[in-house]
Scaffold this active site. Structure first.
Site, mmCIF file in Angstrom:
data_model
loop_
_atom_site.group_PDB
_atom_site.id
_atom_site.type_symbol
_atom_site.label_atom_id
_atom_site.label_comp_id
_atom_site.label_asym_id
_atom_site.label_seq_id
_atom_site.Cartn_x
_atom_site.Cartn_y
_atom_site.Cartn_z
ATOM 1 N N ASN A 8 -3.715 3.521 1.977
ATOM 2 C CA ASN A 8 -2.384 2.953 2.201
ATOM 3 C C ASN A 8 -1.577 4.027 2.914
ATOM 4 O O ASN A 8 -1.028 4.930 2.289
ATOM 5 C CB ASN A 8 -1.752 2.568 0.858
ATOM 6 C CG ASN A 8 -0.417 1.881 1.010
ATOM 7 O OD1 ASN A 8 0.233 1.948 2.039
ATOM 8 N ND2 ASN A 8 0.015 1.210 -0.052
ATOM 9 N N ARG A 83 -4.226 -1.047 4.076
ATOM 10 C CA ARG A 83 -2.968 -1.783 4.168
ATOM 11 C C ARG A 83 -2.517 -1.754 5.630
ATOM 12 O O ARG A 83 -2.316 -0.685 6.201
ATOM 13 C CB ARG A 83 -1.902 -1.141 3.290
ATOM 14 C CG ARG A 83 -0.519 -1.803 3.428
ATOM 15 C CD ARG A 83 0.549 -0.917 2.833
ATOM 16 N NE ARG A 83 1.871 -1.510 2.964
ATOM 17 C CZ ARG A 83 2.994 -0.799 3.027
ATOM 18 N NH1 ARG A 83 2.933 0.533 2.970
ATOM 19 N NH2 ARG A 83 4.163 -1.389 3.142
ATOM 20 N N HIS A 171 6.047 -6.300 2.378
ATOM 21 C CA HIS A 171 5.726 -5.944 0.987
ATOM 22 C C HIS A 171 4.859 -7.006 0.324
ATOM 23 O O HIS A 171 4.875 -7.167 -0.900
ATOM 24 C CB HIS A 171 7.007 -5.725 0.163
ATOM 25 C CG HIS A 171 7.770 -4.491 0.542
ATOM 26 N ND1 HIS A 171 9.141 -4.471 0.666
ATOM 27 C CD2 HIS A 171 7.349 -3.249 0.857
ATOM 28 C CE1 HIS A 171 9.539 -3.260 1.027
ATOM 29 N NE2 HIS A 171 8.460 -2.493 1.148
ATOM 30 N N ARG A 231 16.723 3.088 6.061
ATOM 31 C CA ARG A 231 16.865 1.917 6.939
ATOM 32 C C ARG A 231 18.112 1.127 6.580
ATOM 33 O O ARG A 231 18.497 1.056 5.423
ATOM 34 C CB ARG A 231 15.619 1.033 6.833
ATOM 35 C CG ARG A 231 14.426 1.583 7.597
ATOM 36 C CD ARG A 231 13.175 0.766 7.327
ATOM 37 N NE ARG A 231 12.373 1.350 6.264
ATOM 38 C CZ ARG A 231 11.330 0.753 5.698
ATOM 39 N NH1 ARG A 231 10.981 -0.469 6.079
ATOM 40 N NH2 ARG A 231 10.646 1.353 4.744
ATOM 41 N N GLU A 366 -0.447 -1.950 -5.101
ATOM 42 C CA GLU A 366 -0.941 -2.469 -3.825
ATOM 43 C C GLU A 366 -2.404 -2.113 -3.602
ATOM 44 O O GLU A 366 -3.166 -2.901 -3.021
ATOM 45 C CB GLU A 366 -0.086 -1.913 -2.681
ATOM 46 C CG GLU A 366 1.357 -2.370 -2.718
ATOM 47 C CD GLU A 366 2.247 -1.653 -1.725
ATOM 48 O OE1 GLU A 366 3.225 -2.243 -1.266
ATOM 49 O OE2 GLU A 366 1.946 -0.478 -1.409
#
Length: 380
Positions: A8, A83, A171, A231, A366
């Protein structure tokens, strides 16, 4: 004996997991290389850590291979799962990576400049280290691919929607994992209307009804929705036009919106919520106020999209660990059926709500979602 390696990759880190191949993969080791650049550091689950010096993604993977050798214990890595943040309008389900597919994924780099190039860098590094292993892509956009049209589109000329200018959502691997936990441990809630708040350095929220994503705060890019570590989140497009009129070029605007905004930009102190919570600077407090306000606003909107709310799940680094943020989000939301058990929240328990709407804290994983996809490919 065979094993699965999951990767990832982010701009400054490479998370990894090693799993035994099985229908439900068994975790052997998990960790990450942090601070890619001149002072990279290896950190394993359980707390063991050491400096590794200068490292890019290729060097980080080489160091990971040395670190995982004892855990492999003679097992051969038969599959590597990756990912990939953006699948565009073409790619959804996990798939085997080929040169043709990689070339198409490179064209999506402008849509996820903080992630896609690094995701693909990890693929190339893994191909070099494991030339005989199957390389599987798992897309962050996949979970949201079946949104209703009204949650996918923008009010632009329709031809742009057909060209791929649409709300993708991100996500997805995290939401996939949380949904699998609800299906296993909270089956009645799984059938209902749930908002999952993935709150970390990157942050988004997702409305999930009957296990399916129906709306997400992120859209065409990973800039939209909630303010994040660096962000901006939701922004009037007129602001961009203003910046352009002031002489800023695309690179300058992109760098500001992706790297110098959010909690970091508002506070002028840090992107790290822990630092802001500890600070007495009024700008830190203002940044947190805005962050919580936006979460509350999106929670109301997402609940409305589903026609109500049966559960709220906190996840991600902030969602899992910042009890004060959870308390502020749920505070004064009794009109929506939300209330908090202060002691359970402070202790970081799984079930922290006291009202008719469930409030849960579920750590995301994840890497396990990626490992499951690789296992499915290997066990066919």
């Amino acid at each position: 004996m065979s094993a699965i390696l999951t990767l990832n990759a982010g701009s400054s880190s490479l998370k990894f997991g090693v799993y035994q191949v099985a229908e439900e993969p068994g975790l052997l080791l998990k960790g990450q290389v942090e601070n890619l650049g001149p002072l990279a550091r290896m950190k394993l689950q359980g707390g063991e850590a050491w400096d590794i010096g200068p490292a890019d993604h290729a060097v980080a993977l080489h160091e990971i291979l040395k670190a995982i050798e004892p855990a492999l214990d003679g097992r051969v890595v038969m599959g590597v799962g990756h990912r990939i943040v953006h699948g565009g309008k073409t790619y959804g389900d996990p798939l085997i990576l080929t040169e043709e597919i990689l070339a198409k994924l490179r064209t999506l780099e402008p849509l996820a400049p903080l992630h896609q190039p690094h995701n693909l860098a990890a693929v190339y590094a893994a191909q070099k280290e494991f030339p005989e292993s199957v390389q599987i892509a798992c897309f962050d956009t996949s979970f949201h691919r079946h949104h209703p049209f009204v949650n996918d589109t923008y009010a632009l000329p329709y031809k742009y929607y057909e060209q791929g200018v649409r709300r993708y959502g991100f996500h997805g691997l995290s939401y996939d994992y949380i949904t699998s936990c609800l299906r296993r441990d909270w089956p009645e809630l799984y059938k209902g209307r749930v908002v999952v708040a993935h709150l970390g350095n990157g942050a988004s929220m997702c409305a999930i009804k009957g296990g399916q994503s129906v709306s997400s705060t992120m859209g065409f890019s990973a800039l939209d929705g909630l303010p994040m570590g660096t962000r901006c989140g939701q922004l009037d497009p007129g602001v961009i036009l203003y910046f352009m009129a002031q002489g800023m070029d695309a690179n300058e605007i992109s760098n500001m919106l992706y790297n110098d905004s959010g909690l970091k930009g508002l506070s002028g102190i840090s992107h790290d919520m822990r630092t802001l919570l500890e600070s007495e600077d009024p700008h830190a407090a203002q940044a947190i106020d805005y962050y919580v306000f936006r979460i509350k606003r999106e929670l109301g909107a997402l609940s409305t999209v589903m026609g109500g709310l049966d559960g709220l799940v906190f996840s991600g680094g902030i969602g899992e660990h910042a009890a004060p943020i959870r308390a502020r989000v749920v505070g004064e939301m009794e009109f929506m059926g939300l209330s908090l058990n202060a002691e359970a929240n402070a202790a970081g328990e799984t079930r922290i709500g006291t009202g008719p709407v469930e409030v849960l804290v579920i750590p995301t994983d994840e890497e396990r979602v990626i490992a499951r996809a690789v296992a499915d490919a290997l066990l066919v």
